[in-house]
Design a protein around this motif. Structure first.
Motif, PDB file in Angstrom:
ATOM      1  N   GLY A  16     -10.878   7.046   6.764  1.00 28.89           N
ATOM      2  CA  GLY A  16     -10.167   7.444   8.205  1.00 28.89           C
ATOM      3  C   GLY A  16      -8.876   6.463   8.515  1.00 28.89           C
ATOM      4  N   THR A  17      -8.825   6.350   9.928  1.00 30.60           N
ATOM      5  CA  THR A  17      -7.607   5.416  10.465  1.00 30.60           C
ATOM      6  C   THR A  17      -8.262   4.072  10.510  1.00 30.60           C
ATOM      7  OG1 THR A  17      -6.492   7.210  11.267  1.00 30.60           O
ATOM      8  CG2 THR A  17      -5.905   5.095  12.213  1.00 30.60           C
ATOM      9  N   LEU A  50       0.763  -1.192   0.371  1.00 26.42           N
ATOM     10  CA  LEU A  50       0.022  -0.069   0.060  1.00 26.42           C
ATOM     11  C   LEU A  50       0.817   1.263   0.031  1.00 26.42           C
ATOM     12  CD1 LEU A  50      -1.520  -2.241   2.215  1.00 26.42           C
ATOM     13  CD2 LEU A  50      -3.299  -0.696   1.971  1.00 26.42           C
ATOM     14  N   PRO A  51       0.297   2.394  -0.217  1.00 25.87           N
ATOM     15  CA  PRO A  51       0.944   3.735  -0.242  1.00 25.87           C
ATOM     16  C   PRO A  51       1.973   3.774   1.261  1.00 25.87           C
ATOM     17  CG  PRO A  51      -0.966   4.119  -0.983  1.00 25.87           C
ATOM     18  CD  PRO A  51      -1.059   2.517  -0.760  1.00 25.87           C
ATOM     19  N   ALA A  52       3.285   3.901   0.963  1.00 23.74           N
ATOM     20  CA  ALA A  52       4.072   3.895   2.262  1.00 23.74           C
ATOM     21  C   ALA A  52       3.494   5.071   3.154  1.00 23.74           C
ATOM     22  CB  ALA A  52       5.502   4.139   1.921  1.00 23.74           C
ATOM     23  N   GLU A  53       3.127   6.064   2.781  1.00 20.68           N
ATOM     24  CA  GLU A  53       2.657   7.493   3.614  1.00 20.68           C
ATOM     25  C   GLU A  53       1.390   7.015   4.202  1.00 20.68           C
ATOM     26  OE1 GLU A  53       1.433   8.203  -0.532  1.00 20.68           O
ATOM     27  OE2 GLU A  53       2.994   7.368   0.354  1.00 20.68           O
ATOM     28  N   TRP A  54       0.607   6.050   3.962  1.00 17.67           N
ATOM     29  CA  TRP A  54      -0.551   5.728   4.502  1.00 17.67           C
ATOM     30  C   TRP A  54      -0.158   4.951   5.930  1.00 17.67           C
ATOM     31  CZ3 TRP A  54      -5.005   3.895   0.910  1.00 17.67           C
ATOM     32  CH2 TRP A  54      -5.230   4.811  -0.120  1.00 17.67           C
ATOM     33  N   ILE A  55       0.900   4.175   6.282  1.00 15.73           N
ATOM     34  CA  ILE A  55       1.163   3.582   7.396  1.00 15.73           C
ATOM     35  C   ILE A  55       1.899   4.454   8.246  1.00 15.73           C
ATOM     36  CG2 ILE A  55       2.098   1.407   7.992  1.00 15.73           C
ATOM     37  CD1 ILE A  55       1.710   0.261   5.046  1.00 15.73           C
ATOM     38  N   HIS A  68       0.076  -5.372   9.713  1.00 13.54           N
ATOM     39  CA  HIS A  68       1.685  -4.827   9.280  1.00 13.54           C
ATOM     40  C   HIS A  68       2.593  -5.688  10.121  1.00 13.54           C
ATOM     41  CE1 HIS A  68       4.725  -1.640   7.936  1.00 13.54           C
ATOM     42  NE2 HIS A  68       4.813  -2.963   7.352  1.00 13.54           N
ATOM     43  N   PHE A  69       3.134  -7.010   9.922  1.00 13.00           N
ATOM     44  CA  PHE A  69       3.961  -7.538  10.607  1.00 13.00           C
ATOM     45  C   PHE A  69       5.326  -7.212  10.371  1.00 13.00           C
ATOM     46  CE2 PHE A  69       0.586 -10.496   9.706  1.00 13.00           C
ATOM     47  CZ  PHE A  69       0.074 -10.958  11.172  1.00 13.00           C
ATOM     48  N   LEU A 121      -3.274   2.263   9.586  1.00 12.27           N
ATOM     49  CA  LEU A 121      -3.423   2.594   8.148  1.00 12.27           C
ATOM     50  C   LEU A 121      -4.461   3.881   8.092  1.00 12.27           C
ATOM     51  CD1 LEU A 121      -2.804   1.535   5.159  1.00 12.27           C
ATOM     52  CD2 LEU A 121      -4.839   0.250   5.334  1.00 12.27           C
ATOM     53  N   SER A 122      -3.905   4.715   7.275  1.00 10.50           N
ATOM     54  CA  SER A 122      -4.926   5.824   7.273  1.00 10.50           C
ATOM     55  C   SER A 122      -5.222   6.082   5.788  1.00 10.50           C
ATOM     56  CB  SER A 122      -3.995   7.452   7.552  1.00 10.50           C
ATOM     57  OG  SER A 122      -3.834   7.346   9.041  1.00 10.50           O
TER      58      SER A 122
END
Length: 522
Positions: free
Chosen positions: A209-210, A191-196, A228-229, A203-204
């Protein structure tokens, strides 16, 4: 077709449950033969971790360090979910929810390594295809990689999963229900790295939302999970109800996974293929099974794990239930095989574990009902959320999920509140130094902990020293009774109510010891 000499135990299935039975038997001096139809450990991604009391049970066999990669004992989790509703575990004084994020293939590898260390023979690529019982043994027909052969075993343990050949050939019914209302999808994906959030793993999702990690997130359109392990590819999962599913014959794709997430959340979520080497999850399911074996044994055949029960994965109870089956059965089977107890001891395996399996079936079905779509379910969830603000309710649910509410009947053991329950974590001060209970149970032997001033419980078991380990000392943290007799599965078989046990209490100790571990010559 060749036939080997009679062996004590054959185990069908070299997954976690079968290997755990093998380890328990070997610790007790019985060397089983383990068969598995696969030539190597399966690389198919399956369970992603362990939940509940089994985490501490693995610590009590010295396996937690191997699995976690650290030296610290397990600590309870700060949060968990029930039916996609958050459980505030900070409310609890005694939090039983322990988590161990470990892929099932790594768990299997560690258990196989341990079994081999203990002298277990594992025959991969050897499949059980037939069995016949008589009064003395089970004749097992095996399809080997080179030729078919047969084994004569005093007992056969079926740990060969939900489609168990052992169960089918034994004629044990597997009643239950199969549902096809739900389509589930799971995948490793980027997923887009900036979302995590790198700190929390949350995850945003823009426009939505979150989404908290590792928790079931329900909407009126379905269920979404993001996990996210550390050091592993993110995992995403959805469940949708009454959806026109793509045919099972068509391969699952990342685009299909993305479309499912977008339907559940109501916004577009871009997914890319996982970046690591794999193997990677990319799985679709269109049916679910809830089934419970009519009985867990048939004369000399016994079932553990998914061979005995299958259910929803809600709450992650599968390995907790199956591995505890294995620990319950292992020492009892070894005690019978070594001639220290009559075969009737094995009846307690079913009488103890079948009710536990029924409760797991109950709470997984209840959780499935709580995540379904519909305004009625939404109203039920609102009420349930209010109830989960009460500490006693949270304790009840947490104990249920962890398996900490289990209490077995213990004949001739008195009425102490600990009797029949799993021994709490505790520390003893001995002449050799301070020691955790988990360090005393790694041999899987019966154990008497005696912190009484006069040592009368230890003296009462002088005739059982060849089969019961005795540890004396002073109580440290967590010691809830002056003296405790523990079965190898760490359930309390007897407990003293006073620091100076009466003659009647000591007679109860000897009676409980004889019941579980056999009589001795005086």
């Amino acid at each position: 077709m060749t036939t080997d000499a009679v062996v004590d135990v054959v185990i069908a299935g070299a997954g976690p449950n079968g290997l755990m039975v093998a380890c328990e038997l070997s610790l007790a001096g019985v060397r089983p033969i383990v068969l598995d139809r696969l030539p190597t450990i399966s690389t198919e991604p399956r369970a992603n971790g362990l939940v509940g009391q089994v985490v501490r049970m693995l610590d009590r066999r010295g396996l937690h360090e191997r699995l976690s990669g650290g030296s610290e004992p397990p600590e309870p989790s700060g949060a968990y979910v029930f039916g996609a509703l958050p459980l505030d575990l900070s409310l609890l004084v005694d939090n039983p929810i322990h988590l161990l994020p470990v892929p099932q293939r790594h768990l299997t590898q560690v258990l196989e390594e341990r079994a081999v260390e203990l002298g277990v023979e594992i025959r991969r690529g050897h499949e059980l295809v037939g069995l016949a019982q008589d009064d003395d043994a089970v004749t097992v027909t095996v399809a080997g990689p080179d030729e078919d052969y047969s084994l004569r075993a005093r007992y056969l343990v079926g740990a060969d999963g939900g489609h168990s050949v052992t169960r089918t050939l034994s004629g044990i019914g597997f009643p239950g229900v199969t549902t096809d209302r739900v389509t589930s999808r799971t995948a490793n994906a980027t997923l887009p790295a900036e979302w995590i959030d790198p700190a929390t793993g949350a995850l945003s999702v823009p426009g939505y939302g979150t989404v908290a990690p590792f928790q079931h997130h329900r909407t009126e359109r379905g269920l979404f999970v993001f996990a996210h392990f550390p050091g592993r590819e993110p995992m995403v999962s959805t469940m949708e109800w009454d959806e026109s599913a793509i045919g099972d014959e068509e391969a699952m794709t990342v685009d299909e996974m993305a479309a499912g997430i977008s339907r559940v959340l109501g916004v577009a979520v871009p997914l890319g293929p996982p970046a690591g080497a794999g193997p990677h999850l990319l799985r679709r399911g269109t049916s679910g099974n809830t089934r419970l074996a009519e009985r867990f044994s048939d004369r000399r055949v016994l079932l553990v794990g998914d061979a005995a029960h299958v259910h929803s994965a809600m709450g992650g109870p599968g390995l907790n239930l199956g591995l505890q089956d294995a620990v319950n059965l292992g020492w009892k089977l070894a005690t019978v095989l070594r001639g220290r107890a009559a075969p009737e001891l094995l009846d307690s395996y079913e009488s103890e574990r079948l009710p536990v399996a029924r409760r797991v079936v109950m709470h997984t079905l209840a959780q499935s009902a709580l995540i379904a779509p519909g305004s009625e379910v939404t109203a039920l969830r609102e009420l349930f959320a209010e109830l989960l603000g009460d500490r006693n309710t949270v304790q009840h649910i947490a104990d249920l999920l962890a398996g900490a509410d289990v209490r077995y009947p213990m004949p001739a053991a008195g009425t102490h509140p600990l009797v029949g329950r799993w021994a709490p974590d505790m520390v003893l001060r001995t002449r050799a130094g301070t020691v955790r209970l988990a360090e005393l149970t790694r041999t899987a032997r019966p154990l008497l902990l005696d912190t009484t001033p006069d040592g009368s419980p230890a003296a009462a078991l002088s005739g059982w020293r060849d089969r019961v380990d005795v540890v004396t000392g002073r109580p440290g943290s967590g010691v809830a009774a002056p003296a405790l007799l523990l079965r190898p599965d760490c359930y309390v078989a007897w407990a003293s109510a006073s620091a100076r046990p009466s003659d009647a209490e000591l007679a109860g100790l000897r009676s409980a010891t004889q019941h579980w571990f056999g009589a001795v010559d005086r």
